[in-house]
Design a protein around this motif. Structure first.
Motif, PDB file in Angstrom:
ATOM      1  N   ILE A   8      -4.636   9.680   2.144  1.00 49.70           N
ATOM      2  CA  ILE A   8      -5.241   8.523   2.632  1.00 49.70           C
ATOM      3  C   ILE A   8      -3.431   7.480   1.243  1.00 49.70           C
ATOM      4  O   ILE A   8      -3.615   6.555   2.771  1.00 49.70           O
ATOM      5  N   LEU A   9      -3.591   7.537   0.961  1.00 47.41           N
ATOM      6  CA  LEU A   9      -2.380   6.703   0.010  1.00 47.41           C
ATOM      7  C   LEU A   9      -1.061   6.514   0.917  1.00 47.41           C
ATOM      8  O   LEU A   9      -0.240   5.628   0.904  1.00 47.41           O
ATOM      9  N   GLU A  10      -0.453   8.249   0.649  1.00 48.90           N
ATOM     10  CA  GLU A  10       0.834   8.476   2.661  1.00 48.90           C
ATOM     11  C   GLU A  10       0.560   7.762   3.853  1.00 48.90           C
ATOM     12  O   GLU A  10       1.540   7.127   4.233  1.00 48.90           O
ATOM     13  N   GLY A  11      -1.065   7.862   4.123  1.00 45.35           N
ATOM     14  CA  GLY A  11      -1.670   7.206   5.206  1.00 45.35           C
ATOM     15  C   GLY A  11      -1.125   5.737   5.189  1.00 45.35           C
ATOM     16  O   GLY A  11      -0.540   5.039   6.663  1.00 45.35           O
ATOM     17  N   ILE A  12      -1.251   4.994   4.728  1.00 44.27           N
ATOM     18  CA  ILE A  12      -1.131   3.436   4.307  1.00 44.27           C
ATOM     19  C   ILE A  12       0.048   2.949   3.919  1.00 44.27           C
ATOM     20  O   ILE A  12       0.890   1.349   3.484  1.00 44.27           O
ATOM     21  N   GLY A  13       1.605   4.002   3.552  1.00 42.88           N
ATOM     22  CA  GLY A  13       2.291   4.149   3.875  1.00 42.88           C
ATOM     23  C   GLY A  13       3.564   4.155   2.081  1.00 42.88           C
ATOM     24  O   GLY A  13       4.367   4.198   1.879  1.00 42.88           O
ATOM     25  N   PHE A  14       2.596   4.653   1.513  1.00 38.77           N
ATOM     26  CA  PHE A  14       3.483   5.278  -0.169  1.00 38.77           C
ATOM     27  C   PHE A  14       4.120   6.935   0.396  1.00 38.77           C
ATOM     28  O   PHE A  14       3.225   7.096   0.892  1.00 38.77           O
ATOM     29  N   SER A  15       5.152   6.342  -0.601  1.00 38.01           N
ATOM     30  CA  SER A  15       5.559   8.433  -0.181  1.00 38.01           C
ATOM     31  C   SER A  15       5.314   8.382  -1.181  1.00 38.01           C
ATOM     32  O   SER A  15       4.520   8.303  -2.481  1.00 38.01           O
ATOM     33  N   THR A  16       5.960  10.249  -1.608  1.00 40.19           N
ATOM     34  CA  THR A  16       5.292  11.070  -2.248  1.00 40.19           C
ATOM     35  C   THR A  16       5.482  10.715  -3.838  1.00 40.19           C
ATOM     36  O   THR A  16       4.819  10.600  -4.700  1.00 40.19           O
ATOM     37  N   PRO A  17       7.062  10.487  -3.806  1.00 37.86           N
ATOM     38  CA  PRO A  17       7.198  10.230  -5.336  1.00 37.86           C
ATOM     39  C   PRO A  17       6.267   9.044  -6.016  1.00 37.86           C
ATOM     40  O   PRO A  17       6.093   8.827  -7.370  1.00 37.86           O
ATOM     41  N   ASP A  18       6.342   7.738  -5.440  1.00 38.43           N
ATOM     42  CA  ASP A  18       5.335   6.527  -5.961  1.00 38.43           C
ATOM     43  C   ASP A  18       4.220   7.064  -6.291  1.00 38.43           C
ATOM     44  O   ASP A  18       3.411   6.223  -6.717  1.00 38.43           O
ATOM     45  N   LEU A  19       3.403   8.070  -5.606  1.00 38.19           N
ATOM     46  CA  LEU A  19       1.753   7.961  -6.547  1.00 38.19           C
ATOM     47  C   LEU A  19       1.947   8.228  -7.719  1.00 38.19           C
ATOM     48  O   LEU A  19       0.599   8.030  -7.829  1.00 38.19           O
ATOM     49  N   GLN A  20       2.739   8.418  -8.301  1.00 40.96           N
ATOM     50  CA  GLN A  20       2.877   8.663  -9.705  1.00 40.96           C
ATOM     51  C   GLN A  20       3.210   7.049 -10.999  1.00 40.96           C
ATOM     52  O   GLN A  20       3.719   7.727 -11.665  1.00 40.96           O
ATOM     53  N   ARG A  21       4.234   6.504 -10.309  1.00 37.49           N
ATOM     54  CA  ARG A  21       4.369   5.254 -10.775  1.00 37.49           C
ATOM     55  C   ARG A  21       3.372   4.485 -10.930  1.00 37.49           C
ATOM     56  O   ARG A  21       1.918   4.132 -10.240  1.00 37.49           O
ATOM     57  N   PRO A  22       3.262   3.654 -11.903  1.00 41.37           N
ATOM     58  CA  PRO A  22       1.932   2.788 -12.215  1.00 41.37           C
ATOM     59  C   PRO A  22       1.888   1.868 -11.621  1.00 41.37           C
ATOM     60  O   PRO A  22       2.864   1.471 -10.632  1.00 41.37           O
ATOM     61  N   LEU A  23       0.412   1.075 -11.203  1.00 40.58           N
ATOM     62  CA  LEU A  23       0.725   0.490 -10.131  1.00 40.58           C
ATOM     63  C   LEU A  23       0.769  -0.967 -10.537  1.00 40.58           C
ATOM     64  O   LEU A  23       0.702  -1.580  -9.722  1.00 40.58           O
ATOM     65  N   LYS A  24       1.493  -2.092 -11.693  1.00 40.33           N
ATOM     66  CA  LYS A  24       1.748  -2.616 -12.271  1.00 40.33           C
ATOM     67  C   LYS A  24       3.136  -2.681 -11.590  1.00 40.33           C
ATOM     68  O   LYS A  24       3.625  -3.728 -11.640  1.00 40.33           O
ATOM     69  N   GLU A  25       3.437  -2.125 -11.003  1.00 38.09           N
ATOM     70  CA  GLU A  25       4.724  -2.015 -10.580  1.00 38.09           C
ATOM     71  C   GLU A  25       4.730  -2.464  -9.202  1.00 38.09           C
ATOM     72  O   GLU A  25       6.474  -3.218  -8.566  1.00 38.09           O
ATOM     73  N   PHE A  26       3.920  -2.157  -8.715  1.00 32.11           N
ATOM     74  CA  PHE A  26       3.912  -2.841  -7.556  1.00 32.11           C
ATOM     75  C   PHE A  26       3.494  -4.056  -7.037  1.00 32.11           C
ATOM     76  O   PHE A  26       3.115  -5.068  -7.844  1.00 32.11           O
ATOM     77  N   SER A  27       4.461  -5.064  -6.191  1.00 30.77           N
ATOM     78  CA  SER A  27       3.621  -6.338  -5.998  1.00 30.77           C
ATOM     79  C   SER A  27       2.595  -6.520  -4.869  1.00 30.77           C
ATOM     80  O   SER A  27       1.588  -4.847  -5.282  1.00 30.77           O
TER      81      SER A  27
END
Length: 640
Positions: free
Chosen positions: A141-160
């Motif tokens: 689901i996360l990749e379906g709505i636009g996240f790349s595979t490496p993004d999945l392990q990044r902290p939520l606070k880093e995103f807009s």
């Protein structure tokens, strides 16, 4: 599943809802629409229990669970990875996983049978909760709505905020509530992600209520429209296109009912006036008076459409070439956006810049505006005057200004009357123009900022997501304005219906190159579907197909001989009334003619004029008698 009965909710004494009702069935896919400020988001918060209604009841079945995606989630932050945040949807399975990990740790030193038995039971429970597939589902689901595979392990606070909203959407989808409520989900999604969510919602097993101003999204996802209008919830079966057709038909029926009732009122009042003094008609007269008092008045249809009626004035016309980009490259560290690419914008170009987020659309817009440093050459044409609209323009509004004063400071040499006309086009009428910016909703601020951009006398506009927070009426106003615009513009937008109405060229970024399709959005979609390079992508042409809906069968109306005869008599009565009105006008002219000194002083002319007058009076008396006879026949039929 969920029932809203006689709901009333007030804000400062003003009714937002008044005795409104709605019933939601287990698999309903509902699009909740209405003008900004009518209370769509408020209704979702009432259903969710965030607000308490003043009157009425909101009841739900015991097994009804609610998932609510709202704009407040933009501010949510966490140190956890986005994958971990999304997997919070599997709360019980996650806790079971933690318990399993603890036992496995103990088993490194303790091989007791009790621990092994506990581990076996927990593993069985974990399997029952589908714990072994939860990470794969979250990743999908996360990749379906636009996240790349490496993004999945990044902290939520880093995103807009927009990307954090996507994570919360993923979490809700994984929770699979029996009622999923989404408030403007497409505001923070790019086109590929919107398409993915559309496909997901079409197959969603529960009920869905979505607030959206994306017409295409509604057409592709919902099977029922609920319009918030006049403090009520009005239901239409079908998608948004069918809603427009059905609403037009209902408006026509209401218009006819209004006109028929006005005719009936007029005839009743004429009957009362003519027979008021006759003792033999006293009962009928009183009956008619009471009927008027008891009559449920049919309201006239209010035209909800708005048109733009102002013209764009340029201080000067730009040259043929507006912007030239030659061999442009742009990178942020190791992140490459553009590489040795070229593009031209010419006077009259109406360009939609589309594509997935992260490809560099906003960066390219800033490059075109001249605010982003680049490698390569950017050349601005002769007499180019730029106007830029982006979401930060809302923050640039002076919150202490009144709307009218804010437009006066936009740099256009327009009179107050002209500015009021412009604001009227953007749905700010009469005293609305004196509202402070700080009391406006997000959609209203967007309209003010857009109005400022459009009156700035710029001949080249750059618009970044201009339809965000706009309702359908405001979006239509903007589209009309841009259709009339004689200069050039480029807009970044994910609103497919809006793009299809305003663009004559499509730009997109592919392999770090600016690509151009020289045609409309529909033509681009067709070309894309036939292009072999696009075979691995989602079939965008599917979006242009209308979703089939089951239209309700027309209701059979009862009719009999009396009804037909009554309708015939009423038509006859209307014709008589029209002839009476015409004769009364002729008699008034005849009286003026006899009072004319040139006629009054000439016996022959006066004789002829008087003869004509008496003839008209005789005709009028005859028609009045016919009217009275016809009115009595109608009265007898109505009371039979």
């Amino acid at each position: 599943m969920l029932s809203i009965t006689n709901l009333s909710y007030y804000i400062g004494g003003r009714p937002l809802y008044e005795d409104a009702s709605l019933h939601i069935k287990p698999k309903d896919k509902i699009g909740l629409i209405g003008l900004n400020g009518t209370g769509k988001s408020t209704l979702l918060k009432l259903i969710n229990g965030d607000y308490k209604q003043d009157k009425g009841e909101i009841s739900k079945s015991n097994d009804c669970t609610i998932g609510f995606l709202n704009q407040d989630l933009l501010s949510y932050q966490s140190e956890d990875s986005i994958l971990s945040v999304a997997m919070q949807a599997f709360g019980e399975a996650v806790e079971t996983q933690k318990a399993i990990d603890k036992i496995l740790k103990k088993l490194e030193t303790d091989y007791s049978d009790d621990l092994v038995e506990k581990l076996t039971k927990l593993q069985e429970k974990f399997e029952r909760l589908e714990g072994y597939t939860m990470q794969a589902k979250a990743e999908e689901i996360l990749e379906g709505i636009g996240f790349s595979t490496p993004d999945l392990q990044r902290p939520l606070k880093e995103f807009s905020g927009g990307w954090r909203m996507r994570v919360m959407l993923a979490k809700l989808l994984l929770e699979k509530p029996s009622l999923l409520m989404l408030d403007e989900p497409t505001n923070h999604l790019d086109l590929p992600s919107i398409e993915w969510v559309e496909n997901y919602l079409r197959g969603y097993e529960g009920a869905v209520i979505v607030v959206s101003h994306d017409r295409q999204f509604l057409n592709n996802t919902v099977s029922k429209i609920v319009e918030v209008a006049n403090q009520q919830l009005v239901t239409y079966e079908g998608n948004y296109d069918y809603f427009l057709q059905e609403k037009e038909q209902r408006a026509e029926i209401q218009k006819n009912a209004f006109e028929n009732q006005q005719q009936k009122i007029k005839q009743t009042e004429r009957f009362i006036e003519k027979f008021r003094a006759k003792a033999t008609k006293a009962r009928q007269v009183q009956s008619r008076v009471k009927a008027l008092e008891r009559m449920d008045v049919v309201e006239d249809v209010i035209d909800g459409t708005a048109t733009v009626n102002f013209k764009f004035n340029f201080k000067q016309k730009s040259g043929r070439h507006v912007i030239r980009l030659e061999h442009v490259s742009k990178s942020y560290g190791d992140l490459k956006i553009l590489k040795d690419t070229s593009a031209n914008i010419e006077r009259g170009d109406k360009i939609a810049l589309i594509g997935a987020n992260g490809k560099g659309k906003s960066t390219l817009l800033r490059i075109i505006a001249g605010t982003e440093p680049i490698e390569g050459k950017r050349e601005e044409g002769y007499n180019v005057i730029k106007g830029f609209y982006a979401q930060h323009q809302l923050e640039a509004l002076n919150v202490d200004n009144e709307i009218l004063d804010e437009l006066k400071q936009a740099g256009a040499n327009k009179t107050e009357l002209e500015l009021r006309q412009v604001l009227g086009c953007f749905l700010f009428s009469s005293d609305d123009v004196f509202k402070k910016i700080k009391v406006l909703s997000g959609g209203e601020k967007s309209r003010v900022a857009l109005a400022k951009t459009l009156i700035s006398e710029s001949n080249f506009l750059l618009l970044d997501e201009p339809t965000n927070h706009l309702d359908f009426q405001s979006e239509n106003i903007l589209a009309q304005a841009l259709q009339q615009f004689k200069g050039a513009f480029i807009t970044v937008s994910h609103n497919r219906h809006f793009i299809s109405k305003v663009a004559n060229k499509i730009w997109y970024i592919e392999n770090h190159q600016i690509k151009e399709y020289p045609g409309t959005y529909e033509e681009y979609i067709y070309w894309k579907s036939k292009n072999p390079e696009g075979q691995n992508n989602n079939d965008l042409s599917k979006q242009s197909k209308e979703k089939k809906v089951n239209k309700p069968k027309p209701q059979k109306t009862s009719d009999n001989g009396n009804d037909k005869l009554l309708q015939s008599h009423q038509r006859d009565l209307t014709k008589i009334e029209e002839r009476i009105t015409a004769l009364e006008n002729e008699i008034a002219l005849a009286e003026e003619e006899m009072a004319d000194p040139a006629v009054f002083g000439d016996p022959d002319k006066l004789f002829k004029a008087n003869d004509k007058y008496e003839h008209l009076k005789t005709q009028l008396d005859s028609l009045n008698q016919q009217w009275e006879a016809k009115a009595e026949e109608i009265d007898q039929l109505e009371n039979s």
